[in-house]
Design a protein around this motif. Sequence first.
Motif, PDB file in Angstrom:
ATOM      1  N   GLU A   1      11.009  -0.830  -2.922  1.00 16.65           N
ATOM      2  CA  GLU A   1      10.549   0.453  -2.746  1.00 16.65           C
ATOM      3  C   GLU A   1       8.205   0.605  -2.695  1.00 16.65           C
ATOM      4  OE1 GLU A   1      10.778   4.431  -4.295  1.00 16.65           O
ATOM      5  OE2 GLU A   1      12.218   3.394  -4.748  1.00 16.65           O
ATOM      6  N   ARG A   2       8.040   0.052  -3.584  1.00 22.04           N
ATOM      7  CA  ARG A   2       6.991   0.231  -3.537  1.00 22.04           C
ATOM      8  C   ARG A   2       5.857  -0.968  -2.440  1.00 22.04           C
ATOM      9  NH1 ARG A   2       4.147  -0.353 -10.129  1.00 22.04           N
ATOM     10  NH2 ARG A   2       5.375   1.102 -11.089  1.00 22.04           N
ATOM     11  N   VAL A   3       6.823  -2.221  -2.485  1.00 17.96           N
ATOM     12  CA  VAL A   3       5.967  -2.817  -1.364  1.00 17.96           C
ATOM     13  C   VAL A   3       6.144  -1.974   0.146  1.00 17.96           C
ATOM     14  CG1 VAL A   3       6.585  -4.677   0.146  1.00 17.96           C
ATOM     15  CG2 VAL A   3       6.270  -4.875  -2.227  1.00 17.96           C
ATOM     16  N   ARG A   4       6.922  -1.717   0.513  1.00 16.93           N
ATOM     17  CA  ARG A   4       7.662  -0.447   1.175  1.00 16.93           C
ATOM     18  C   ARG A   4       6.806  -0.021   2.091  1.00 16.93           C
ATOM     19  NH1 ARG A   4       8.875  -5.214   2.905  1.00 16.93           N
ATOM     20  NH2 ARG A   4      10.806  -5.807   3.438  1.00 16.93           N
ATOM     21  N   GLY A   5       6.604   1.348   0.573  1.00 14.65           N
ATOM     22  CA  GLY A   5       5.377   2.213   0.183  1.00 14.65           C
ATOM     23  C   GLY A   5       3.871   2.046   1.015  1.00 14.65           C
ATOM     24  N   ALA A   6       3.554   0.429   0.570  1.00 13.49           N
ATOM     25  CA  ALA A   6       2.531   0.534   1.156  1.00 13.49           C
ATOM     26  C   ALA A   6       2.517  -0.378   2.533  1.00 13.49           C
ATOM     27  CB  ALA A   6       2.140  -1.065  -0.490  1.00 13.49           C
ATOM     28  N   GLY A   7       3.144  -0.230   2.957  1.00 13.72           N
ATOM     29  CA  GLY A   7       2.922  -0.518   4.894  1.00 13.72           C
ATOM     30  C   GLY A   7       3.573  -2.222   4.759  1.00 13.72           C
ATOM     31  N   ILE A   8       3.308  -2.733   3.437  1.00 12.56           N
ATOM     32  CA  ILE A   8       3.494  -4.469   3.297  1.00 12.56           C
ATOM     33  C   ILE A   8       5.332  -4.786   4.352  1.00 12.56           C
ATOM     34  CG2 ILE A   8       3.891  -6.375   2.495  1.00 12.56           C
ATOM     35  CD1 ILE A   8       2.026  -4.858   0.809  1.00 12.56           C
ATOM     36  N   GLU A   9       5.492  -4.861   4.951  1.00 14.17           N
ATOM     37  CA  GLU A   9       6.412  -5.165   5.935  1.00 14.17           C
ATOM     38  C   GLU A   9       7.141  -7.051   5.684  1.00 14.17           C
ATOM     39  OE1 GLU A   9       8.525  -2.907   6.900  1.00 14.17           O
ATOM     40  OE2 GLU A   9       7.289  -1.470   6.806  1.00 14.17           O
ATOM     41  N   ILE A  10       6.431  -7.945   4.952  1.00 14.55           N
ATOM     42  CA  ILE A  10       7.327  -8.918   4.720  1.00 14.55           C
ATOM     43  C   ILE A  10       8.553  -9.109   4.369  1.00 14.55           C
ATOM     44  CG2 ILE A  10       4.498  -9.882   4.892  1.00 14.55           C
ATOM     45  CD1 ILE A  10       4.533 -10.375   2.086  1.00 14.55           C
ATOM     46  N   PRO A  11       9.356 -10.096   5.112  1.00 15.98           N
ATOM     47  CA  PRO A  11      10.868 -10.822   4.343  1.00 15.98           C
ATOM     48  C   PRO A  11      10.928 -10.178   2.832  1.00 15.98           C
ATOM     49  CG  PRO A  11      10.154 -12.133   6.196  1.00 15.98           C
ATOM     50  CD  PRO A  11       8.609 -10.999   5.606  1.00 15.98           C
ATOM     51  N   PHE A  12      11.832 -10.123   2.147  1.00 15.67           N
ATOM     52  CA  PHE A  12      12.219  -9.593   0.944  1.00 15.67           C
ATOM     53  C   PHE A  12      13.627 -10.640   0.349  1.00 15.67           C
ATOM     54  CE2 PHE A  12      12.579  -7.670  -3.495  1.00 15.67           C
ATOM     55  CZ  PHE A  12      11.699  -7.246  -3.613  1.00 15.67           C
ATOM     56  N   VAL A  13      13.489 -10.901  -0.783  1.00 18.86           N
ATOM     57  CA  VAL A  13      14.455 -12.215  -1.041  1.00 18.86           C
ATOM     58  C   VAL A  13      14.976 -11.827  -2.348  1.00 18.86           C
ATOM     59  CG1 VAL A  13      16.282 -14.050  -1.100  1.00 18.86           C
ATOM     60  CG2 VAL A  13      14.080 -14.114   0.320  1.00 18.86           C
ATOM     61  N   LEU A  14      15.808 -10.994  -2.679  1.00 20.04           N
ATOM     62  CA  LEU A  14      16.174 -10.807  -4.059  1.00 20.04           C
ATOM     63  C   LEU A  14      17.566 -12.000  -4.652  1.00 20.04           C
ATOM     64  CD1 LEU A  14      16.477  -8.016  -5.949  1.00 20.04           C
ATOM     65  CD2 LEU A  14      18.039  -7.648  -5.206  1.00 20.04           C
ATOM     66  N   PHE A  15      16.612 -12.464  -5.284  1.00 16.70           N
ATOM     67  CA  PHE A  15      17.418 -13.842  -6.155  1.00 16.70           C
ATOM     68  C   PHE A  15      17.383 -14.104  -7.851  1.00 16.70           C
ATOM     69  CE2 PHE A  15      16.987 -18.345  -7.413  1.00 16.70           C
ATOM     70  CZ  PHE A  15      17.582 -19.037  -6.734  1.00 16.70           C
ATOM     71  N   THR A  16      18.859 -13.503  -8.098  1.00 19.92           N
ATOM     72  CA  THR A  16      18.768 -12.910  -9.258  1.00 19.92           C
ATOM     73  C   THR A  16      20.038 -13.182  -9.607  1.00 19.92           C
ATOM     74  OG1 THR A  16      19.223 -10.528 -10.417  1.00 19.92           O
ATOM     75  CG2 THR A  16      20.013 -10.702  -8.188  1.00 19.92           C
ATOM     76  N   SER A  17      20.394 -13.238 -11.331  1.00 21.73           N
ATOM     77  CA  SER A  17      21.109 -13.847 -12.430  1.00 21.73           C
ATOM     78  C   SER A  17      22.214 -12.983 -12.207  1.00 21.73           C
ATOM     79  CB  SER A  17      20.933 -14.421 -13.240  1.00 21.73           C
ATOM     80  OG  SER A  17      19.812 -13.921 -13.720  1.00 21.73           O
ATOM     81  N   LYS A  18      21.269 -11.630 -11.859  1.00 20.71           N
ATOM     82  CA  LYS A  18      22.115 -10.762 -12.298  1.00 20.71           C
ATOM     83  C   LYS A  18      23.679 -10.039 -11.475  1.00 20.71           C
ATOM     84  CE  LYS A  18      22.616  -6.151 -14.907  1.00 20.71           C
ATOM     85  NZ  LYS A  18      21.361  -5.312 -15.725  1.00 20.71           N
TER      86      LYS A  18
END
Length: 580
Positions: A84-101
């Motif tokens: 949410e912070r990244v998109r709010g800053a106007g940064i549109e690069i791909p975002f991968v959620l890589f989690t053990s949970k």
Amino acid sequence: MPTAPLSELVPLDAGDRRIDVLVVDDDAQVAEMTATFLERELADARTTTLTDPAAAVPTLREERLDCIVSDFDMPPLSGLELLERVRGAGIEIPFVLFTSKGSEEIASRAISAGVDEYLQKGGPETYSVLANAVENLVEKHRAEQEVRQGYRALEAAEEGIGIIDEDGIYRYVNRAYAAIYDRDRTELIGEHWELLYPDDEAQRFHEEILPQLEREGSWRGLSTGLTSAGERVPERLVLTRMEGGGHVCIVEEASRGQRVEALFKLSPDIVVVHDADGVLLDVNRRACEELGYERDELVGMSVWEVDATADPERAKSFWQELPIDTPRRFEGRLERADGSTFPVEVHLIRRTVNGEDRFVAIDRDITERKAREEELLRKNERLEEFSSVVSHDLRNPLQVAQGRLELLAEEVDSEHIPDIRRALDRMGTLIDDLLAIAQEGTDAMEFEPVAVESIAREAWATVETGDASLVVEEDRRVEADRDQLRQLFENLFRNSAEHAGPDCTVTVGPLPDGFFVADDGPGVPVDERETVFDPGYSTNPRGTGFGLNIVRSVADAHGWTVSLTASEDGGARFEITGVA
């Protein structure tokens, strides 16, 4: 200077680029391991690791990064809060959620939040999946960015740029394009390009410009468009054909003065300017090249010295009645310095310069077009001759035979009568089909997938072949009119039976793009192999000479090519190619 096809243009961001990935994980060891595997799995990658998710946005602002790989549970921020912070800053690069949970709930929340990819951590094999996802997402994002940059460039261009599909419909125009014609671009999207051109210019596009564009891949020159109010707009065009169909059009409005100047510099046609008395005042370089004179020789000559068809009195009268700024088109014939002549299409417009009449004539060499017209005329004459033979010389004896057969049927009861009736009905159908094709062309044909073997055997059963035998080497399906294909086989089989002997073997076999019909008879001499297709040609005194001409006509109607060569046994081999 020719314009390169679009397929040859360098893309906005050419060449392989390194992939820069930001790895965010509050566990430093996990972050380093993820980074290590990504650099190992990706051919050219550089990673930056962060354990504090709050530092991600400042880092992204300072560095050019291509993708974010983030953990989910990183107090005080979660991976979704980081997104949410990244998109709010106007940064549109791909975002991968890589989690053990991992859970269905987290996966659902991630997708709803707009995560580009959701992956659960696991063994070493998971990292190859992660690397593949990162690579694909970055490639897709870069492609989308290039398209956006391309459209921004199109919108910023001073020249009008339009994209027209294979049906002539506008799929895109920039604001500059629409403005040239005093329109909003929403008026043009979905409309045919002919909307922007007067009828005579649209005809010129269809007859000359678009065929050249199809042959050569590009066209540049001068044209005249129409505003929304119907006013004519002089313009310079550059057209480039697209591989998938359609073309790109770049247009620039030209003022009257610019248009005349551009005509002399850019036009591939002969351009001359003369006064009301027919005296040549100026000529372009093309006129000198085509007519064989130096410029100083042409200037001062009269129109009738170079136009073999011009009559001085009629020409002057025509010029006086010609409205100003209203082009007229007609045909003429120019004479070169050596006395030879060639046909031209003349586009003439009257201008007023300093109160005096000036006439600008654009002469386009139409030698090739005239040759095509003459060839078409000859073909039509042969077609009329063929139709006459079919409709009169064949239908009349057929009607006599049918009438006599019915009279015979009343007198005798014979098992042969139904077969004769079917044969005569078949002849009637063939005559009707031939006339329909001669008069209506391919519109009279019904194309469908048909089996070559079954059509060949049907045709064989209707031809008097004596003791000859038929061999079909391989069956295949082709797109054809069933009746016309059968007729083609009937004529080829009849030709073999008449010339190869009553006990010959006729073979139907496959070709890479068609099929062949061959026999083991004496064959046809090389110097006669083209002549056999001419109407009326026959070596059999009882033959009509139209059998093989009909074969070629059927092939032409399908868009096929038929040729004659020698078979393996030295007989005749007819090859039909270009078959779908």
